[in-house]
Write a protein that holds these residues in place. Structure first.
Motif, PDB file in Angstrom:
ATOM      1  N   THR A 275      -5.427   3.401  -5.054  1.00  0.00           N
ATOM      2  CA  THR A 275      -4.766   2.393  -4.225  1.00  0.00           C
ATOM      3  C   THR A 275      -5.763   1.352  -3.743  1.00  0.00           C
ATOM      4  OG1 THR A 275      -3.302   4.124  -3.458  1.00  0.00           O
ATOM      5  CG2 THR A 275      -3.269   2.063  -2.227  1.00  0.00           C
TER       6      THR A 275
ATOM      7  N   VAL B 299      -4.906  -2.046  -5.399  1.00  0.00           N
ATOM      8  CA  VAL B 299      -4.002  -2.795  -4.520  1.00  0.00           C
ATOM      9  C   VAL B 299      -4.783  -3.572  -3.449  1.00  0.00           C
ATOM     10  CG1 VAL B 299      -2.073  -2.629  -2.918  1.00  0.00           C
ATOM     11  CG2 VAL B 299      -2.183  -1.117  -4.898  1.00  0.00           C
TER      12      VAL B 299
ATOM     13  N   SER C  19       2.361   1.997  -3.241  1.00  0.00           N
ATOM     14  CA  SER C  19       1.412   2.589  -4.161  1.00  0.00           C
ATOM     15  C   SER C  19       1.277   4.092  -3.912  1.00  0.00           C
ATOM     16  CB  SER C  19       0.060   1.891  -4.005  1.00  0.00           C
ATOM     17  OG  SER C  19      -0.964   2.670  -4.513  1.00  0.00           O
ATOM     18  N   TYR C  20       1.233   4.478  -2.630  1.00  0.00           N
ATOM     19  CA  TYR C  20       1.145   5.914  -2.313  1.00  0.00           C
ATOM     20  C   TYR C  20       2.412   6.635  -2.757  1.00  0.00           C
ATOM     21  CZ  TYR C  20      -2.952   5.073   0.597  1.00  0.00           C
ATOM     22  OH  TYR C  20      -4.192   4.737   1.043  1.00  0.00           O
TER      23      TYR C  20
ATOM     24  N   GLU D 212       0.824  -1.186   0.000  1.00  0.00           N
ATOM     25  CA  GLU D 212       0.000   0.000   0.000  1.00  0.00           C
ATOM     26  C   GLU D 212       0.871   1.254   0.000  1.00  0.00           C
ATOM     27  OE1 GLU D 212      -2.765  -0.939   3.161  1.00  0.00           O
ATOM     28  OE2 GLU D 212      -3.533   1.090   2.887  1.00  0.00           O
TER      29      GLU D 212
END
Lengths: 265, 271
Positions: free
Chosen positions: B182, B186, B172-173, B169
């Motif tokens: 996200t 994800v 992704s950020y 996560e």
């Protein structure tokens, strides 16, 4: 965003779970304490609660015994072929997929008055359907997977090494079971027992079909609730239901406790 | 020698008892119901399931179960997420309350819904004034189904969320993805197996539900009569063959779903 989701969650719980619980409480106390007590001390209520008690005790004992042994055989038994084991393993869950009414119907079909087995039992003076044995059988069917499914994963996880070591060191199989296997599956078994008690306490469909719901004879607490509602005696129904609900909430708390202990061990 | 003989006898006894128990309790009844539905041949079987009331009941059950499962997917995903990801007062209590519908007798659940939504209740009166009816109509059946299947999706999603690696996560950020992106690219994919198997379990449970529904449905043939109540009615009127035929239909459906759930779960574990 976060606030919103939490509020929504609380709203769902409030509407779907908490409000009905509160409602059954107020419903049974609608006529005050005396109404509640009167509904519970009716002869049919006492009898129904007693029947439920008998069924819960017998079913829990049998299901625990057979469930633990079947789990042991399915995980450890080398005498079963692997194919057969896989097949049995997939069949264990069947009662979950079977509607309780259908479960009851199965027992009526096999052991009912019109079947060969049923007439045989009838002749030797042993009534199965529309009597206690049938109701116990129906509840056993419904609760069958609970114990097996709780114990099997634990057995798989702990592996056979310790048990093998114990028997290599000369311990008898009983001794190995009590000293080595039992301590590690104990919490799984307790959790399974709680689940079995909850399910057999609340079983309705299968028991309704098998018992015939004869008042003061084969009526259980749940089928009494059903009959009271059918007779538009809702406040009496809620009183009996409240007793059942109180037991369920107690079991739920026990379940949480067992779950926590199971995780620790 | 004596001890060995005795223990062998014991072992043999135990093994055959367990196998017998298994066969008598599980295998025999299933065979019994399939053979009973067909013991008069195909024609009566076919007649039983093509009886308009019968297939209407089955179709209604399937329709309402799908709706209930979908509602559960939405509610369950949300609640599973909130209970795992957020810390707020009362979280533990809510988390244990999730299992309440499993612990509660279904007849009690039905009665609760009847009291809450039925005639003379606040919600019932309100709905009456707005011109639609809940109890003894389809909405009440859906509510009952949602109630009894409530824990499935939540309990399916929770372990997956707990397992989920935080770093995916965060990556992704860091790569500049928005919160929504996200979530959908994800987090959601890793929750999906839980949602699917939870929804299928909820669906098959809703198909089979009897206790909660029979009290709130009104059971009007062709309108609010669901399959399990129809079967119960057939048993009451001594039509075992008809009851068995519809049961077989329902059972086969449930078995297929159960098989699919096992497939989904074993594929997940296989990965």
């Amino acid at each position: 965003m976060r606030r919103l989701w939490i509020t929504l969650t609380y709203a769902v719980f409030l509407v779907l779970l908490i409000a009905p619980l509160v409602k059954i409480f107020t419903g049974s106390w609608g006529d005050g304490w005396s109404g509640f007590a009167d509904a519970l001390t009716r002869p049919e209520s006492l009898h129904a609660l007693m029947m439920t008690g008998i069924i819960v005790v017998v079913v829990t004992l049998l299901n625990t015994l057979f469930g633990v042994m079947l789990a042991l055989y399915l995980v450890r038994g080398t005498w079963l072929g692997n194919r057969l084991k896989a097949f049995m393993n997939s069949i264990v869950d069947l009662p979950f997929a079977v509607s309780p009414v259908i479960g009851g119907l199965m027992i009526v079909l096999i052991l009912g008055p019109s079947s060969a087995l049923g007439t045989f039992f009838e002749e030797i003076g042993f009534k199965v359907v529309y009597a206690l044995p049938g109701m116990i059988l129906a509840t056993l069917f419904v609760t069958f997977p609970l114990m097996v499914r709780e114990v099997m994963p634990v057995l798989q996880e702990i592996g056979a090494q310790q048990e093998e070591a114990a028997s290599t060191l000369g311990a008898y199989s009983w001794y190995t079971f009590w000293k080595v296997t039992w301590p590690s599956i104990r919490w799984g078994v307790i959790y399974g027992v709680v689940l079995t008690v909850a399910r057999s306490l609340g079983e309705f469909g299968a028991v309704l079909v098998v018992s015939g719901n004869i008042m003061n004879k084969t009526q259980t607490a749940t089928t009494l609730v059903y009959q009271d509602v059918e007779n538009f005696n809702v406040s009496a129904a809620s009183s009996v239901a409240l007793v059942l609900a109180a037991f369920s909430v107690g079991l739920l708390l026990l379940m949480e406790w067992a779950k926590k202990r199971k995780e620790v061990h | 020698m004596n001890i060995i003989m005795r223990s062998r006898l014991w072992t043999f006894g135990f093994r055959s008892t367990i196998m017998l128990y298994f066969v008598v309790l599980i295998v025999l009844p299933i065979i019994g119901i399939y053979s009973q539905s067909l013991h008069l041949g195909w024609t009566p079987f076919w007649d039983s399931i093509t009886d308009p009331l019968a297939w209407k009941a089955v179709l209604l059950t399937i329709k309402l179960s799908v709706i209930a499962a979908l509602i559960n997917v939405v509610l369950g995903t949300m609640i599973g997420w909130v209970l795992i990801r957020y810390r707020f007062p009362g979280r533990r209590i809510l988390n244990s309350l999730v299992d309440l519908p499993f612990a509660l007798p279904t007849a009690v659940g039905g009665l609760m819904i009847l009291l809450l939504l039925g005639p003379n209740s606040f919600v019932g009166n309100l709905a009456d004034q707005l011109g639609f009816q809940i109890v003894f109509h389809e909405p009440a059946i859906i509510v009952a189904m949602v109630f009894v299947t409530f824990p499935f999706v939540i309990r399916g999603v929770q372990p997956l969320l707990e397992e989920l690696d935080k770093s995916e996560e965060e990556a992704s950020y860091t790569l500049g993805a928005s919160r929504a992106r996200t979530f959908f690219q994800v987090i959601f994919p890793s929750m999906l197996p839980g949602i699917i198997s939870g929804a299928m379990l909820a669906f098959s449970r809703a198909l089979a539900e009897f206790g909660a529904v029979v009290l709130v449905a009104g059971n009007i043939p062709g309108k609010t009569l669901i399959a399990s109540v129809y079967i119960f009615g057939e048993i009451e009127s001594d039509n075992a063959q008809g009851a068995a035929a519809v049961s077989v239909l329902l059972l086969t459906l449930s078995f297929l779903i159960l098989g699919a759930v096992n497939l989904v779960q074993s594929r997940r574990l296989g990965k």
